[in-house]
Motif scaffolding. Structure first.
Motif, PDB file in Angstrom:
ATOM      1  N   VAL A 303       0.781  -1.153   0.060  1.00  0.00           N
ATOM      2  CA  VAL A 303      -0.061  -0.042   0.127  1.00  0.00           C
ATOM      3  C   VAL A 303       0.868   1.315   0.055  1.00  0.00           C
ATOM      4  O   VAL A 303       0.293   2.332   0.195  1.00  0.00           O
ATOM      5  N   GLY A 304       2.180   1.170  -0.168  1.00  0.00           N
ATOM      6  CA  GLY A 304       3.103   2.359  -0.341  1.00  0.00           C
ATOM      7  C   GLY A 304       3.329   2.927   0.951  1.00  0.00           C
ATOM      8  O   GLY A 304       3.734   4.089   1.012  1.00  0.00           O
ATOM      9  N   PHE A 305       3.202   2.224   2.108  1.00  0.00           N
ATOM     10  CA  PHE A 305       3.394   2.634   3.335  1.00  0.00           C
ATOM     11  C   PHE A 305       4.806   2.003   4.168  1.00  0.00           C
ATOM     12  O   PHE A 305       4.842   2.102   5.369  1.00  0.00           O
ATOM     13  N   LEU A 306       5.359   1.344   3.325  1.00  0.00           N
ATOM     14  CA  LEU A 306       6.886   1.084   3.967  1.00  0.00           C
ATOM     15  C   LEU A 306       7.799   1.917   3.940  1.00  0.00           C
ATOM     16  O   LEU A 306       8.244   2.713   2.684  1.00  0.00           O
ATOM     17  N   ARG A 307       8.237   2.627   4.915  1.00  0.00           N
ATOM     18  CA  ARG A 307       9.337   3.697   4.894  1.00  0.00           C
ATOM     19  C   ARG A 307       8.696   4.957   4.879  1.00  0.00           C
ATOM     20  O   ARG A 307       7.432   5.177   4.567  1.00  0.00           O
ATOM     21  N   GLY A 308       9.441   6.086   5.499  1.00  0.00           N
ATOM     22  CA  GLY A 308       8.968   7.550   5.290  1.00  0.00           C
ATOM     23  C   GLY A 308       8.518   7.817   6.493  1.00  0.00           C
ATOM     24  O   GLY A 308       7.634   8.659   6.591  1.00  0.00           O
ATOM     25  N   TYR A 309       8.787   7.151   7.626  1.00  0.00           N
ATOM     26  CA  TYR A 309       8.012   7.438   8.969  1.00  0.00           C
ATOM     27  C   TYR A 309       8.806   8.490   9.745  1.00  0.00           C
ATOM     28  O   TYR A 309      10.128   8.721   9.727  1.00  0.00           O
ATOM     29  N   ALA A 310       8.003   9.202  10.515  1.00  0.00           N
ATOM     30  CA  ALA A 310       8.425  10.528  11.009  1.00  0.00           C
ATOM     31  C   ALA A 310       7.829  11.036  12.123  1.00  0.00           C
ATOM     32  O   ALA A 310       6.442  10.654  12.353  1.00  0.00           O
ATOM     33  N   LEU A 311       8.436  11.627  13.210  1.00  0.00           N
ATOM     34  CA  LEU A 311       7.652  12.203  14.487  1.00  0.00           C
ATOM     35  C   LEU A 311       7.747  13.863  14.021  1.00  0.00           C
ATOM     36  O   LEU A 311       8.768  14.366  13.592  1.00  0.00           O
ATOM     37  N   LEU A 312       6.574  14.465  14.161  1.00  0.00           N
ATOM     38  CA  LEU A 312       6.310  15.735  13.615  1.00  0.00           C
ATOM     39  C   LEU A 312       6.407  16.856  14.624  1.00  0.00           C
ATOM     40  O   LEU A 312       5.486  17.069  15.822  1.00  0.00           O
ATOM     41  N   PRO A 313       7.424  17.426  15.138  1.00  0.00           N
ATOM     42  CA  PRO A 313       7.644  18.294  16.299  1.00  0.00           C
ATOM     43  C   PRO A 313       6.557  19.490  16.552  1.00  0.00           C
ATOM     44  O   PRO A 313       6.052  19.851  17.436  1.00  0.00           O
ATOM     45  N   ALA A 314       5.990  19.930  15.331  1.00  0.00           N
ATOM     46  CA  ALA A 314       5.315  20.869  15.259  1.00  0.00           C
ATOM     47  C   ALA A 314       3.900  20.793  15.630  1.00  0.00           C
ATOM     48  O   ALA A 314       3.336  21.539  16.491  1.00  0.00           O
ATOM     49  N   THR A 315       3.514  19.483  15.873  1.00  0.00           N
ATOM     50  CA  THR A 315       2.049  19.141  16.311  1.00  0.00           C
ATOM     51  C   THR A 315       2.412  17.950  17.573  1.00  0.00           C
ATOM     52  O   THR A 315       1.384  17.537  18.144  1.00  0.00           O
ATOM     53  N   ASN A 316       3.804  17.448  17.794  1.00  0.00           N
ATOM     54  CA  ASN A 316       4.027  16.456  18.400  1.00  0.00           C
ATOM     55  C   ASN A 316       3.236  15.399  18.386  1.00  0.00           C
ATOM     56  O   ASN A 316       2.740  14.453  19.384  1.00  0.00           O
ATOM     57  N   GLU A 317       3.270  14.797  16.978  1.00  0.00           N
ATOM     58  CA  GLU A 317       2.433  13.646  16.807  1.00  0.00           C
ATOM     59  C   GLU A 317       3.322  12.920  15.790  1.00  0.00           C
ATOM     60  O   GLU A 317       4.220  13.442  15.012  1.00  0.00           O
ATOM     61  N   LEU A 318       2.757  11.671  15.784  1.00  0.00           N
ATOM     62  CA  LEU A 318       3.382  10.849  14.492  1.00  0.00           C
ATOM     63  C   LEU A 318       2.661  10.989  13.238  1.00  0.00           C
ATOM     64  O   LEU A 318       1.697  11.342  13.414  1.00  0.00           O
ATOM     65  N   CYS A 319       3.540  10.824  12.303  1.00  0.00           N
ATOM     66  CA  CYS A 319       3.084  10.979  11.023  1.00  0.00           C
ATOM     67  C   CYS A 319       1.991   9.925  10.504  1.00  0.00           C
ATOM     68  O   CYS A 319       2.160   8.760  11.567  1.00  0.00           O
ATOM     69  N   PHE A 320       1.171  10.067   9.754  1.00  0.00           N
ATOM     70  CA  PHE A 320       0.157   9.056   9.470  1.00  0.00           C
ATOM     71  C   PHE A 320       0.837   7.928   9.077  1.00  0.00           C
ATOM     72  O   PHE A 320       0.333   6.869   9.639  1.00  0.00           O
ATOM     73  N   LYS A 321       1.755   7.722   8.044  1.00  0.00           N
ATOM     74  CA  LYS A 321       2.470   6.679   7.730  1.00  0.00           C
ATOM     75  C   LYS A 321       2.881   5.806   9.056  1.00  0.00           C
ATOM     76  O   LYS A 321       2.692   4.547   9.015  1.00  0.00           O
ATOM     77  N   THR A 322       3.701   6.307  10.040  1.00  0.00           N
ATOM     78  CA  THR A 322       3.999   5.697  11.237  1.00  0.00           C
ATOM     79  C   THR A 322       2.954   4.963  12.054  1.00  0.00           C
ATOM     80  O   THR A 322       3.031   4.162  12.528  1.00  0.00           O
ATOM     81  N   GLN A 323       1.757   5.909  12.080  1.00  0.00           N
ATOM     82  CA  GLN A 323       0.548   5.426  12.736  1.00  0.00           C
ATOM     83  C   GLN A 323      -0.180   3.996  11.831  1.00  0.00           C
ATOM     84  O   GLN A 323      -0.412   3.228  12.494  1.00  0.00           O
ATOM     85  N   VAL A 324       0.095   4.072  10.601  1.00  0.00           N
ATOM     86  CA  VAL A 324      -0.426   2.712   9.987  1.00  0.00           C
ATOM     87  C   VAL A 324       0.410   1.735  10.161  1.00  0.00           C
ATOM     88  O   VAL A 324       0.133   0.608  10.314  1.00  0.00           O
ATOM     89  N   ALA A 325       1.809   1.953   9.960  1.00  0.00           N
ATOM     90  CA  ALA A 325       2.845   0.947  10.340  1.00  0.00           C
ATOM     91  C   ALA A 325       2.705   0.215  11.501  1.00  0.00           C
ATOM     92  O   ALA A 325       2.698  -1.073  11.769  1.00  0.00           O
ATOM     93  N   VAL A 326       2.560   1.112  12.739  1.00  0.00           N
ATOM     94  CA  VAL A 326       2.604   0.303  14.014  1.00  0.00           C
ATOM     95  C   VAL A 326       1.255  -0.116  14.195  1.00  0.00           C
ATOM     96  O   VAL A 326       0.949  -1.261  14.763  1.00  0.00           O
ATOM     97  N   ARG A 327       0.090   0.149  13.616  1.00  0.00           N
ATOM     98  CA  ARG A 327      -1.238  -0.426  13.729  1.00  0.00           C
ATOM     99  C   ARG A 327      -1.217  -1.793  12.940  1.00  0.00           C
ATOM    100  O   ARG A 327      -1.823  -2.766  13.362  1.00  0.00           O
ATOM    101  N   ALA A 328      -0.242  -1.880  11.743  1.00  0.00           N
ATOM    102  CA  ALA A 328      -0.345  -3.049  11.058  1.00  0.00           C
ATOM    103  C   ALA A 328       0.186  -4.193  12.184  1.00  0.00           C
ATOM    104  O   ALA A 328      -0.110  -5.508  11.885  1.00  0.00           O
TER     105      ALA A 328
END
Ligand SMILES: C[S@@+](CC[C@H](N)C(=O)[O-])C[C@H]1O[C@@H](n2cnc3c(N)ncnc32)[C@H](O)[C@@H]1O
Length: 418
Positions: A303-328
């Protein structure tokens, strides 16, 4: 400023006569007159030294929002001259700039006089830093750096014959390659193929994070800079080079901006650029990928979600890709697919489970970063590193941003024991 293949040579339009600069006149004044002579419109701005940023453009009078500040017509642009048609767009432009700047019958030297010199790059660009510092680089800096070095190696290989024919060295080419890397634009005239170009005068403008900059437009006949707000005299005008994180800014342009997370924790460490970079992110691939099973990796790849994971300091959140990967890793297939499609959990919110899954590796990474930070900080006091002050400061700042972002994230999470 993305590159595109250039079809052929030359600054379009008639070349202004070669100016013989008065040796006593300031080089920026000479260049400003030269730019105007080529057709550049300059309204109420002038070049000035900006602490920590080299030169930049500052306003000389009040400017109203929406006013045109600069216009660089196509005829004033510098374009590749077709000498190395099979090289990359960046190599073509660099080779052409080198040829023009060193030609006796050219007045490009007036422009070149206003550029940084090679020793500026030596201390600002990681590709030029002593290799012994590399063991202290975050992975997120190393990765774009290796990619940049591959590009450079290909480019220098492609212009070998051209260099030999013109008695130029690889070091000469590297200088112009770095100039083009940090000062070029993409330009596509109506009905013509796009090309990588240099625009006189606009190239004085420094980068500012999204939301703090003038509007720069590519028009069919040139580049235009418009005031994004009202300015009073003496303010610096900025442009946004792209929504780059600090790793990319460092590797590509040789500087960084305060990370939002740093502002929250310690304003003194925000660095010379005081408006935080809302585009910054803290790369997590090296933390998240080892936690994924082969099956989950294959599933994410599909689904194109392997790699590109990041923490976003501006919102103090995990990016969507990371959330998808961990939920997998955590959810059933049905639950996971629902999240991927809808951006929310099927039943109970799983955000806490996701944070919990990452807490241990985040702790480990925070500790690793803290050790790297201390090592870099210690070296700053050593005599043998006295010529690398800027390099060590950049590394220190980046490690601190990484530590702070992770700590801010963990502080917000229940069950965290920092
Ligand atoms: C297009 S040039 C801008 C003019 C440049 N400052 C000069 O002295 O010629 C881009 C370079 O300016 C510097 N720069 C741009 N924005 C900056 C910023 N916000 N902070 C520090 N340096 C910056 C970096 O060295 C970058 O590679």
């Amino acid at each position: 400023m993305p590159p595109r293949l250039a079809k052929r040579a030359r600054v379009s339009g008639p070349e202004p006569a070669i100016v013989a600069p008065d040796p006593h006149e300031d080089k920026h004044v000479v260049f400003t007159a030269w730019s105007k002579q080529r057709g550049v419109e300059i309204k109420n701005v002038k070049p000035a030294k900006i602490p920590g940023r080299g030169l930049g453009l500052v306003t000389t009078a009040k400017i109203k929002v929406g006013a045109r500040i600069l216009f660089v017509p196509e005829k004033a642009m510098f374009k590749p001259d077709g000498s190395v048609p099979h090289a990359s767009p960046q190599a073509q432009l660099a080779a052409s700039a080198m040829k023009a700047c060193t030609a006796a019958d050219s007045n490009m030297g007036i422009w070149k006089e206003t550029w940084p010199v090679d020793s500026d790059f030596q201390h600002s660009l990681p590709m030029r830093w002593p290799h012994e510092l590399r063991e202290h680089f975050p992975v997120s800096v190393m990765q774009p750096l290796l990619r940049q070095e591959e590009d450079y190696a290909k480019d220098v290989g492609a212009v070998q014959d051209f260099l030999a024919a013109g008695n130029h060295t690889a070091e000469d080419f590297r200088y112009y390659w770095s100039i083009v890397n940090s000062r070029s634009f993409h330009f596509k005239a109506k009905g013509k193929i796009g090309t990588m170009v240099m625009c006189p005068f606009i190239d004085y403008i420094n980068h500012g994070p999204s939301g703090t900059t003038c509007d720069v437009f590519q028009r069919p006949n040139g580049y235009e800079v418009i005031a994004d707000r009202d300015y009073v005299a003496g303010e610096e005008i900025l442009a946004n080079y792209g929504a780059h994180n600090n790793d990319k800014l460092l590797v590509h342009y040789g500087f960084m901006i305060a990370s939002v997370a740093n502002e929250w924790s310690d304003e003194e460490d925000a660095g010379p650029n005081d408006t935080p970079n809302r585009d910054d992110d803290i790369r997590l691939d090296h933390i998240v990928l080892p936690m994924l099973t082969p099956t989950v990796r294959a599933q994410l790849q599909d689904v194109g979600f392997l790699r590109g994971y990041a923490l976003l300091p501006a919102t103090n959140e995990l990016c969507f890709k990371t959330q998808v990967a961990v939920r997998a890793m955590l959810l059933t297939c049905n639950e996971w697919e629902y999240f991927v499609e809808n951006g929310e959990d099927l039943a109970e919110d799983q955000s806490h489970a996701v944070s919990h899954f990452l807490l241990h590796p985040f702790h480990e990474h925070r500790d690793y970063a803290a050790r790297a930070f201390r090592t870099v900080e210690d070296k700053s006091d050593w005599e043998e590193y006295s010529s690398m002050k800027n390099e060590l400061e950049m590394l220190r700042m980046r490690w601190l941003q990484i530590i702070t972002a992770i700590e801010c994230y963990m502080d917000m999470k229940p069950g965290s024991t920092t």
